[in-house]
Design an enzyme around this catalytic site. Sequence first.
Site, mmCIF file in Angstrom:
data_model
loop_
_atom_site.group_PDB
_atom_site.id
_atom_site.type_symbol
_atom_site.label_atom_id
_atom_site.label_comp_id
_atom_site.label_asym_id
_atom_site.label_seq_id
_atom_site.Cartn_x
_atom_site.Cartn_y
_atom_site.Cartn_z
ATOM 1 N N ASP A 1 -13.229 -10.868 -31.787
ATOM 2 C CA ASP A 1 -12.228 -10.611 -32.299
ATOM 3 C C ASP A 1 -11.714 -11.070 -33.850
ATOM 4 O OD1 ASP A 1 -11.667 -8.687 -30.026
ATOM 5 O OD2 ASP A 1 -10.622 -9.281 -28.520
ATOM 6 N N LYS B 1 -2.313 -12.521 -25.026
ATOM 7 C CA LYS B 1 -2.508 -10.923 -24.469
ATOM 8 C C LYS B 1 -3.616 -10.913 -23.579
ATOM 9 C CE LYS B 1 -4.554 -7.514 -26.717
ATOM 10 N NZ LYS B 1 -4.780 -7.487 -26.087
ATOM 11 N N ASN B 2 -4.718 -11.564 -23.679
ATOM 12 C CA ASN B 2 -6.395 -11.369 -22.862
ATOM 13 C C ASN B 2 -6.245 -12.029 -21.748
ATOM 14 O OD1 ASN B 2 -6.848 -8.810 -24.986
ATOM 15 N ND2 ASN B 2 -8.758 -10.461 -25.602
ATOM 16 N N ARG C 1 0.239 -3.984 -30.946
ATOM 17 C CA ARG C 1 -0.159 -3.985 -29.113
ATOM 18 C C ARG C 1 -0.955 -5.548 -28.974
ATOM 19 N NH1 ARG C 1 -5.575 -0.422 -28.038
ATOM 20 N NH2 ARG C 1 -5.498 -1.923 -26.139
ATOM 21 N N CYS D 1 -8.819 0.537 -27.347
ATOM 22 C CA CYS D 1 -9.689 0.563 -29.004
ATOM 23 C C CYS D 1 -10.368 1.382 -28.687
ATOM 24 C CB CYS D 1 -9.994 -0.950 -29.523
ATOM 25 S SG CYS D 1 -8.348 -1.871 -29.696
ATOM 26 N N ARG E 1 -17.791 1.385 -24.980
ATOM 27 C CA ARG E 1 -16.924 0.594 -24.057
ATOM 28 C C ARG E 1 -16.931 1.101 -22.690
ATOM 29 N NH1 ARG E 1 -11.934 -2.313 -26.468
ATOM 30 N NH2 ARG E 1 -12.690 -4.478 -25.427
#
Length: 424
Positions: free
Chosen positions: A306, A22-23, A398, A116, A121
Amino acid sequence: MDRIRIHGGARLNGEIAISGAKNAALPLMAACLLSDEPLVLRNVPRLADIDLMEKLLQSFGVAVHHRSGAVALSADAIRNTTAVYDLVRQMRASFLVLGPLVARRGEARVSLPGGCAIGARPVDLHLRALLALGVMIELREGYVVAGAPVGLRGARIEFPAVSVGATEHALMAAVLAKGETLLVNAAREPEIEDLGRCLQAMGARISGLGGPCITIEGVDELHGAEHRVLPDRIETGTFLVAGAITGGDLLLTDCEPHHLVAVLNKLKECGVEIKCEGNGTLRVRAAKKLVAADVTTEEYPGFATDMQAQFMALATQATGVSHVRETIFENRYMHASEIMRMGANIAVEGNLAVITGPTPLSGAPVTASDLRASASLVLAGLVADNTTWIDRVYHIDRGYERIDERLRMLGAHIERVEDTAAQA
Ligand code: UD1
């Protein structure tokens, strides 16, 4: 809203193919804005975040076609350069469209992001990089309004702190800047290298990928390309923990073990048996006895933040005291209090969590607070007695493709239940 119900205690066995990352896929999708020719991406995972990025790109006029397992993105007719709050607030990675839009179109208006709930952030490093490349930036009514009427110019950008997103942003903007750009203290995550390789295939001139200094020689335009998204190292790590925590035996295929050396080493230190069995394949077998280990999250190639929540779930089942130190994000221990409600012995003080194990976990209703936190609750549920109900599972959708279905195929007793039926 769906919930996940898990009856814990089943050992996981069998083979599971790891999805594309995904990233990596999200910034790669944003990169389509840099060319008027199609970018074809293979191995794109089917996730809520990917759907959202598609929607955002479509809102600019990008044509999105799915064919034979690939996504083709054509940005030849961009009619809008505003990324609205409603789309951007749901996913922080949407902010990455700012640089490509302004580099190609000379203007963009992008809402400040959400994403998130794992700390403040900010996006200051992204904006500093764009400013250095000659982009004019104003913050107005919750939006970043960016302009570069005469184009971008190469610059030396030294990041005061390592940021994955800011490095990706600077990389995508600099490929169309005039002259040379040098990124110093760049992030080294494999997803950045993947993005760089795709940009190279589109005609960008980049060297130093994978290292802390990246040099980009700007070109006038990029062309179309085809690119295969690299395997998801976090999904790989999560399934490794699933195998280990349930005392199972799993074969993970289509993964890239070199991208998770720190995680593999840590799991081995806990006594988990992991072997590379041929190209892109990992076998995980339960430890005779799981033992405690200490983890500090770090930028790549260190232990990924993560994977912190998933490791914590494992540590509850290990003998001894594990110390987990989170150095990348503040406020990333929201899963700890939920796992404690299941019986874990965890003490959190600042960025340090001390887990004493092993403790039997018992099923409970728990709430997912962010993507990786929800993965840790699933892992805890897999090993808990009785039934665990996980609320707000949209977080897990997600980042994990059909997680319930895939775990069920491996023998887990896990189901997705519509909210109305959840308490029946
Ligand atoms: C990416 C990943 C995310 C992962 C994180 C760290 C994607 C889509 N997301 O997020 O899953 O957890 O890397 O590996 O790839 N920071 C600032 N100012 C900025 C940018 C970041 O202070 O302008 C801070 C952040 O608050 C954080 C740290 O830098 O404390 C690292 O963040 P960053 O590497 O930018 O993470 P993301 O790119 O958002």
